[in-house]
Design a protein around this motif. Structure first.
Motif, PDB file in Angstrom:
ATOM      1  N   ALA A 147       0.818  -1.214   0.000  1.00 39.88           N
ATOM      2  CA  ALA A 147       0.000   0.000   0.000  1.00 39.88           C
ATOM      3  C   ALA A 147       0.851   1.264   0.000  1.00 39.88           C
ATOM      4  O   ALA A 147       0.556   2.226  -0.728  1.00 39.88           O
ATOM      5  CB  ALA A 147      -0.933   0.002   1.213  1.00 39.88           C
ATOM      6  N   ASP A 148       1.921   1.282   0.807  1.00 37.50           N
ATOM      7  CA  ASP A 148       2.808   2.449   0.812  1.00 37.50           C
ATOM      8  C   ASP A 148       4.239   2.088   0.442  1.00 37.50           C
ATOM      9  O   ASP A 148       5.156   2.888   0.594  1.00 37.50           O
ATOM     10  CB  ASP A 148       2.773   3.166   2.158  1.00 37.50           C
ATOM     11  CG  ASP A 148       3.091   2.249   3.335  1.00 37.50           C
ATOM     12  OD1 ASP A 148       3.349   1.048   3.112  1.00 37.50           O
ATOM     13  OD2 ASP A 148       3.068   2.742   4.483  1.00 37.50           O
ATOM     14  N   ARG A 149       4.428   0.836  -0.027  1.00 38.47           N
ATOM     15  CA  ARG A 149       5.701   0.365  -0.560  1.00 38.47           C
ATOM     16  C   ARG A 149       6.831   0.450   0.473  1.00 38.47           C
ATOM     17  O   ARG A 149       7.952   0.862   0.173  1.00 38.47           O
ATOM     18  CB  ARG A 149       6.062   1.098  -1.856  1.00 38.47           C
ATOM     19  CG  ARG A 149       4.920   1.171  -2.861  1.00 38.47           C
ATOM     20  CD  ARG A 149       5.358   1.596  -4.242  1.00 38.47           C
ATOM     21  NE  ARG A 149       6.053   0.509  -4.951  1.00 38.47           N
ATOM     22  CZ  ARG A 149       5.440  -0.557  -5.478  1.00 38.47           C
ATOM     23  NH1 ARG A 149       4.133  -0.703  -5.369  1.00 38.47           N
ATOM     24  NH2 ARG A 149       6.135  -1.474  -6.112  1.00 38.47           N
ATOM     25  N   VAL A 150       6.495   0.018   1.688  1.00 37.04           N
ATOM     26  CA  VAL A 150       7.491  -0.051   2.757  1.00 37.04           C
ATOM     27  C   VAL A 150       8.005  -1.479   2.856  1.00 37.04           C
ATOM     28  O   VAL A 150       7.220  -2.433   2.847  1.00 37.04           O
ATOM     29  CB  VAL A 150       6.889   0.393   4.107  1.00 37.04           C
ATOM     30  CG1 VAL A 150       7.899   0.189   5.232  1.00 37.04           C
ATOM     31  CG2 VAL A 150       6.468   1.853   4.040  1.00 37.04           C
ATOM     32  N   LEU A 151       9.326  -1.619   2.969  1.00 30.59           N
ATOM     33  CA  LEU A 151       9.969  -2.927   2.952  1.00 30.59           C
ATOM     34  C   LEU A 151      10.941  -3.035   4.120  1.00 30.59           C
ATOM     35  O   LEU A 151      11.800  -2.171   4.308  1.00 30.59           O
ATOM     36  CB  LEU A 151      10.725  -3.113   1.634  1.00 30.59           C
ATOM     37  CG  LEU A 151      11.489  -4.418   1.419  1.00 30.59           C
ATOM     38  CD1 LEU A 151      10.536  -5.606   1.343  1.00 30.59           C
ATOM     39  CD2 LEU A 151      12.329  -4.322   0.139  1.00 30.59           C
ATOM     40  N   ILE A 152      10.804  -4.115   4.900  1.00 30.06           N
ATOM     41  CA  ILE A 152      11.753  -4.437   5.973  1.00 30.06           C
ATOM     42  C   ILE A 152      12.570  -5.631   5.491  1.00 30.06           C
ATOM     43  O   ILE A 152      12.019  -6.710   5.254  1.00 30.06           O
ATOM     44  CB  ILE A 152      11.020  -4.776   7.277  1.00 30.06           C
ATOM     45  CG1 ILE A 152      10.116  -3.607   7.703  1.00 30.06           C
ATOM     46  CG2 ILE A 152      12.026  -5.106   8.386  1.00 30.06           C
ATOM     47  CD1 ILE A 152       9.183  -3.943   8.851  1.00 30.06           C
ATOM     48  N   VAL A 153      13.878  -5.441   5.328  1.00 29.46           N
ATOM     49  CA  VAL A 153      14.691  -6.443   4.629  1.00 29.46           C
ATOM     50  C   VAL A 153      15.548  -7.307   5.546  1.00 29.46           C
ATOM     51  O   VAL A 153      16.219  -8.225   5.060  1.00 29.46           O
ATOM     52  CB  VAL A 153      15.599  -5.777   3.573  1.00 29.46           C
ATOM     53  CG1 VAL A 153      14.774  -5.016   2.557  1.00 29.46           C
ATOM     54  CG2 VAL A 153      16.647  -4.863   4.216  1.00 29.46           C
ATOM     55  N   GLY A 154      15.572  -7.028   6.857  1.00 31.10           N
ATOM     56  CA  GLY A 154      16.478  -7.791   7.703  1.00 31.10           C
ATOM     57  C   GLY A 154      17.907  -7.599   7.242  1.00 31.10           C
ATOM     58  O   GLY A 154      18.362  -6.463   7.062  1.00 31.10           O
ATOM     59  N   ASP A 155      18.616  -8.707   6.995  1.00 32.55           N
ATOM     60  CA  ASP A 155      20.015  -8.610   6.561  1.00 32.55           C
ATOM     61  C   ASP A 155      20.214  -9.046   5.109  1.00 32.55           C
ATOM     62  O   ASP A 155      21.347  -9.329   4.701  1.00 32.55           O
ATOM     63  CB  ASP A 155      20.911  -9.460   7.462  1.00 32.55           C
ATOM     64  CG  ASP A 155      21.162  -8.817   8.817  1.00 32.55           C
ATOM     65  OD1 ASP A 155      20.599  -7.734   9.067  1.00 32.55           O
ATOM     66  OD2 ASP A 155      21.918  -9.406   9.617  1.00 32.55           O
ATOM     67  N   VAL A 156      19.143  -9.125   4.333  1.00 32.73           N
ATOM     68  CA  VAL A 156      19.320  -9.393   2.906  1.00 32.73           C
ATOM     69  C   VAL A 156      20.200  -8.304   2.302  1.00 32.73           C
ATOM     70  O   VAL A 156      21.009  -8.543   1.404  1.00 32.73           O
ATOM     71  CB  VAL A 156      17.960  -9.466   2.183  1.00 32.73           C
ATOM     72  CG1 VAL A 156      18.158  -9.683   0.689  1.00 32.73           C
ATOM     73  CG2 VAL A 156      17.121 -10.592   2.762  1.00 32.73           C
ATOM     74  N   ASN A 194      10.628  -2.110  -6.293  1.00 30.73           N
ATOM     75  CA  ASN A 194      10.740  -0.648  -6.280  1.00 30.73           C
ATOM     76  C   ASN A 194      10.128  -0.052  -5.012  1.00 30.73           C
ATOM     77  O   ASN A 194       9.216   0.790  -5.071  1.00 30.73           O
ATOM     78  CB  ASN A 194      10.090  -0.033  -7.524  1.00 30.73           C
ATOM     79  CG  ASN A 194      10.401   1.449  -7.662  1.00 30.73           C
ATOM     80  OD1 ASN A 194      11.428   1.930  -7.167  1.00 30.73           O
ATOM     81  ND2 ASN A 194       9.523   2.184  -8.324  1.00 30.73           N
ATOM     82  N   PRO A 195      10.621  -0.455  -3.834  1.00 26.92           N
ATOM     83  CA  PRO A 195      10.062   0.079  -2.587  1.00 26.92           C
ATOM     84  C   PRO A 195      10.330   1.566  -2.440  1.00 26.92           C
ATOM     85  O   PRO A 195      11.336   2.079  -2.948  1.00 26.92           O
ATOM     86  CB  PRO A 195      10.790  -0.732  -1.515  1.00 26.92           C
ATOM     87  CG  PRO A 195      12.092  -1.107  -2.149  1.00 26.92           C
ATOM     88  CD  PRO A 195      11.766  -1.360  -3.594  1.00 26.92           C
ATOM     89  N   ALA A 196       9.448   2.233  -1.722  1.00 29.72           N
ATOM     90  CA  ALA A 196       9.644   3.661  -1.445  1.00 29.72           C
ATOM     91  C   ALA A 196      10.507   3.870  -0.207  1.00 29.72           C
ATOM     92  O   ALA A 196      11.254   4.845  -0.114  1.00 29.72           O
ATOM     93  CB  ALA A 196       8.296   4.345  -1.261  1.00 29.72           C
ATOM     94  N   THR A 197      10.388   2.953   0.743  1.00 33.57           N
ATOM     95  CA  THR A 197      11.122   3.038   2.009  1.00 33.57           C
ATOM     96  C   THR A 197      11.698   1.667   2.319  1.00 33.57           C
ATOM     97  O   THR A 197      10.979   0.668   2.251  1.00 33.57           O
ATOM     98  CB  THR A 197      10.196   3.477   3.154  1.00 33.57           C
ATOM     99  OG1 THR A 197       9.560   4.713   2.810  1.00 33.57           O
ATOM    100  CG2 THR A 197      10.968   3.635   4.449  1.00 33.57           C
ATOM    101  N   VAL A 198      12.986   1.627   2.657  1.00 32.36           N
ATOM    102  CA  VAL A 198      13.650   0.360   2.945  1.00 32.36           C
ATOM    103  C   VAL A 198      14.218   0.420   4.363  1.00 32.36           C
ATOM    104  O   VAL A 198      14.984   1.326   4.710  1.00 32.36           O
ATOM    105  CB  VAL A 198      14.778   0.062   1.946  1.00 32.36           C
ATOM    106  CG1 VAL A 198      15.384  -1.319   2.223  1.00 32.36           C
ATOM    107  CG2 VAL A 198      14.263   0.133   0.514  1.00 32.36           C
ATOM    108  N   CYS A 199      13.839  -0.559   5.182  1.00 32.61           N
ATOM    109  CA  CYS A 199      14.271  -0.648   6.577  1.00 32.61           C
ATOM    110  C   CYS A 199      15.196  -1.846   6.733  1.00 32.61           C
ATOM    111  O   CYS A 199      14.832  -2.964   6.362  1.00 32.61           O
ATOM    112  CB  CYS A 199      13.065  -0.802   7.497  1.00 32.61           C
ATOM    113  SG  CYS A 199      11.803   0.472   7.292  1.00 32.61           S
ATOM    114  N   PHE A 200      16.367  -1.628   7.296  1.00 31.57           N
ATOM    115  CA  PHE A 200      17.409  -2.644   7.374  1.00 31.57           C
ATOM    116  C   PHE A 200      17.573  -3.176   8.794  1.00 31.57           C
ATOM    117  O   PHE A 200      17.212  -2.522   9.766  1.00 31.57           O
ATOM    118  CB  PHE A 200      18.751  -2.044   6.943  1.00 31.57           C
ATOM    119  CG  PHE A 200      18.739  -1.390   5.594  1.00 31.57           C
ATOM    120  CD1 PHE A 200      18.940  -2.128   4.439  1.00 31.57           C
ATOM    121  CD2 PHE A 200      18.516  -0.023   5.478  1.00 31.57           C
ATOM    122  CE1 PHE A 200      18.928  -1.520   3.193  1.00 31.57           C
ATOM    123  CE2 PHE A 200      18.506   0.600   4.241  1.00 31.57           C
ATOM    124  CZ  PHE A 200      18.703  -0.154   3.093  1.00 31.57           C
ATOM    125  N   GLY A 201      18.205  -4.338   8.893  1.00 33.39           N
ATOM    126  CA  GLY A 201      18.643  -4.806  10.190  1.00 33.39           C
ATOM    127  C   GLY A 201      19.799  -3.978  10.710  1.00 33.39           C
ATOM    128  O   GLY A 201      19.964  -3.806  11.919  1.00 33.39           O
TER     129      GLY A 201
END
Length: 222
Positions: A147-156, A194-201
């Motif tokens: 919906a808002d293209r937010v992605l939590i990727v951990g350690d990928v 194509n995420p708008a926001t990327v959250c990392f570990g």
């Protein structure tokens, strides 16, 4: 806590952006090392948590998981490929064996804990859809909200250099990654979203409006 998007916050960490823990609605995502337990519990003491999930079961992401689940009496959620290790305590099977990972297994790792739900592709947790992204560990998962293209990727992906901590996109260090080639495939998959926001570990949140992730992935073979 710092709000990142609607219903998503990052807990304060030590050092900041070094080992990240997120709150997605009523679900705590990741739990740092075992030494982070008191700090995490203080920040979520007034939150009616419904579950705790990990992006993967390495010691710097599951270290405080047992305490969080026990103190709040909430279920543990873990990617299917890492769940056996989470339950048995065989965390060494999820990463290459070297002096650094042996040190982590001695000083950072938390107790094993029963897994109430083995996360698989398409599951929904805290308003996010689970993506299976193996490579860094067999059961690594990401959390995607279209919906808002937010992605939590951990350690990928790392959002900072593992040694200097300078912000920027990096593959996770090979010394911590069980299957680097497969992890690279997972990076390409995430970039295609194509995420708008990327959250990392590890690393600060990335505003990806300039499509930095796709440009980084294009430099990686495979």
């Amino acid at each position: 806590m710092k709000q990142i998007a609607d219903g998503l916050s990052m807990l304060d960490g030590r050092p900041g952006d070094g080992v990240n823990v997120y709150l997605a609605g009523d679900v705590l995502i990741d739990a740092g090392t075992r030494y982070a337990a008191d700090r995490i519990l203080r920040q979520v003491k007034d939150v009616p948590l419904a579950a705790h999930a990990v992006t993967h079961a390495h010691p710097d992401h599951q270290g405080a998981s047992h305490r969080v689940c026990a103190e709040f009496d909430i279920p543990m959620l873990c990617g299917d490929g890492d769940a056996d290790a989470m339950e048995s305590g065989d965390f060494a099977s999820l990463a290459p064996v070297n002096p650094v990972t042996r040190w982590q297994m001695r000083f950072w790792v938390g107790p094993a804990h029963p897994v109430a739900r083995r996360l698989k592709e398409g599951d929904v947790v805290g308003g996010f859809t689970i993506l299976e992204t193996p490579g860094h560990s067999p059961g690594s998962v990401c959390f995607w909200r279209e919906a808002d293209r937010v992605l939590i990727v951990g350690d990928v992906l790392f959002g900072q250099h593992a040694i200097t901590t300078r912000p920027g996109l990096h593959e996770p260090p090979r010394r911590f990654t069980l299957d680097p080639a497969r992890n690279r495939e997972s990076i390409h998959r995430l970039a295609a979203l194509n995420p708008a926001t990327v959250c990392f570990g590890h690393g600060p949140v990335l505003d990806n409006r300039a499509n930095e992730l796709a440009r980084f992935a294009a430099t990686l073979k495979g």
